[in-house]
Scaffold this active site. Structure first.
Site, mmCIF file in Angstrom:
data_model
loop_
_atom_site.group_PDB
_atom_site.id
_atom_site.type_symbol
_atom_site.label_atom_id
_atom_site.label_comp_id
_atom_site.label_asym_id
_atom_site.label_seq_id
_atom_site.Cartn_x
_atom_site.Cartn_y
_atom_site.Cartn_z
ATOM 1 C CG HIS A 190 -9.252 2.162 3.438
ATOM 2 N ND1 HIS A 190 -8.274 2.415 4.498
ATOM 3 C CD2 HIS A 190 -8.935 2.988 2.586
ATOM 4 C CE1 HIS A 190 -7.307 3.069 3.916
ATOM 5 N NE2 HIS A 190 -7.504 3.555 2.984
ATOM 6 C CD GLU A 246 -1.159 2.280 -3.808
ATOM 7 O OE1 GLU A 246 -0.574 1.256 -3.553
ATOM 8 O OE2 GLU A 246 -2.338 2.934 -3.060
ATOM 9 C CG ASP A 279 -3.951 2.567 5.451
ATOM 10 O OD1 ASP A 279 -3.816 3.530 4.297
ATOM 11 O OD2 ASP A 279 -4.550 3.007 6.393
ATOM 12 C CG ASP A 294 -2.009 1.031 1.131
ATOM 13 O OD1 ASP A 294 -2.479 1.387 0.016
ATOM 14 O OD2 ASP A 294 -2.470 1.662 2.111
ATOM 15 N N GLY A 295 0.389 2.454 -0.677
ATOM 16 C CA GLY A 295 1.043 3.725 -0.576
ATOM 17 C C GLY A 295 0.048 4.756 -0.534
ATOM 18 C CG ASP A 313 -5.191 -0.220 -1.793
ATOM 19 O OD1 ASP A 313 -4.335 0.195 -2.673
ATOM 20 O OD2 ASP A 313 -5.552 0.153 -0.750
#
Length: 233
Positions: free
Chosen positions: A129, A52, A139, A14-15, A74
């Site tokens: 999320h 990301e 995250d 995640d980023g 994501d």
């Protein structure tokens, strides 16, 4: 594991950046046979999409032997860039888009394709999320990077800012074009109600919409003449 067996590793990433562009960070989890390693890094100035991409690159670069790697991200920008073949097409075009502009984040896409050649990599998109445990943890790690004291410089993004005229994108005209604000592929949407504005002789049948930053782009080809009566339809 036998000498000829290729390990199967799961890579969760995640980023993000706050704001976008702004301070950035990414989080990475490598998982192999129930054992996990966590990583995070922070950057002074960057974008969501660069973080990301960097998360996936960093995770793959930690794997020192050829492996089957399943990536969970994501980011539609990253996953579709590989799965839909956009990055491969950009590479074949020498990273030049229409009108002679350079592909955004060229440095990271090149680096990603290069490290992917060392492994057998598949990509899976996961909804952010939404209760996915590893994604939620990544995250948290990305936010640690964003708020860390010893952040690094994103030299690739600084180069972009210095040479922005060479990266200017063409008009947003079709699905898949990249949003000017956050470089996320746009989608086509139609307005729920088409209201004819007084003294306006046209309306837009559809528009392009960024699902990430919610920017809207009017498309010239979608412009239609107002029918007689100036009514809602």
């Amino acid at each position: 594991m036998t000498l000829n067996e290729i390990p199967h590793i799961e890579l969760f990433t995640d980023g993000g950046a706050e704001p976008n562009p702004g301070k950035g960070g990414f989080g990475v989890i490598l998982s192999y046979k129930g054992r996990q390693k966590e990583f995070f890094e922070g950057y002074e100035l960057t974008t969501n999409n660069r973080m990301e991409l960097m998360a996936v690159i960093f995770g793959l670069e930690q794997i020192k032997t050829k492996a089957k790697v399943t990536v969970f991200s994501d980011s539609k920008y990253v996953v579709d860039g590989i799965v839909q073949g956009w990055a491969a097409n950009w590479e074949r075009s020498n990273w030049i888009r229409k009108k002679g502009n350079l592909v955004l984040n060229k440095d990271l896409w090149e680096r990603l394709l290069d490290v992917m050649d060392k492994h057998e990599v598949t990509f899976n998109w996961v909804k952010g999320h939404a209760g996915h445990s590893e994604n939620e943890r990544c995250d948290i790690l990305a936010n640690k990077g964003i708020h860390s004291e010893n952040k690094m410089k994103d030299e690739g993004y600084l180069d972009y800012l210095e040479n922005i005229e060479y990266y200017q994108e063409q008009k947003i005209e079709k699905e898949g074009d990249l949003c000017r604000k956050c470089q996320t592929p746009v989608i086509k949407k139609s307005p729920k109600k088409r209201k004819i504005i007084k003294n306006q002789n046209y309306y837009f049948e559809y528009y392009m919409f960024c699902p990430n930053c919610r920017a809207m782009y009017m498309v010239e080809e979608a412009k239609k003449e107002v029918p007689d009566g100036n009514t809602l339809f």
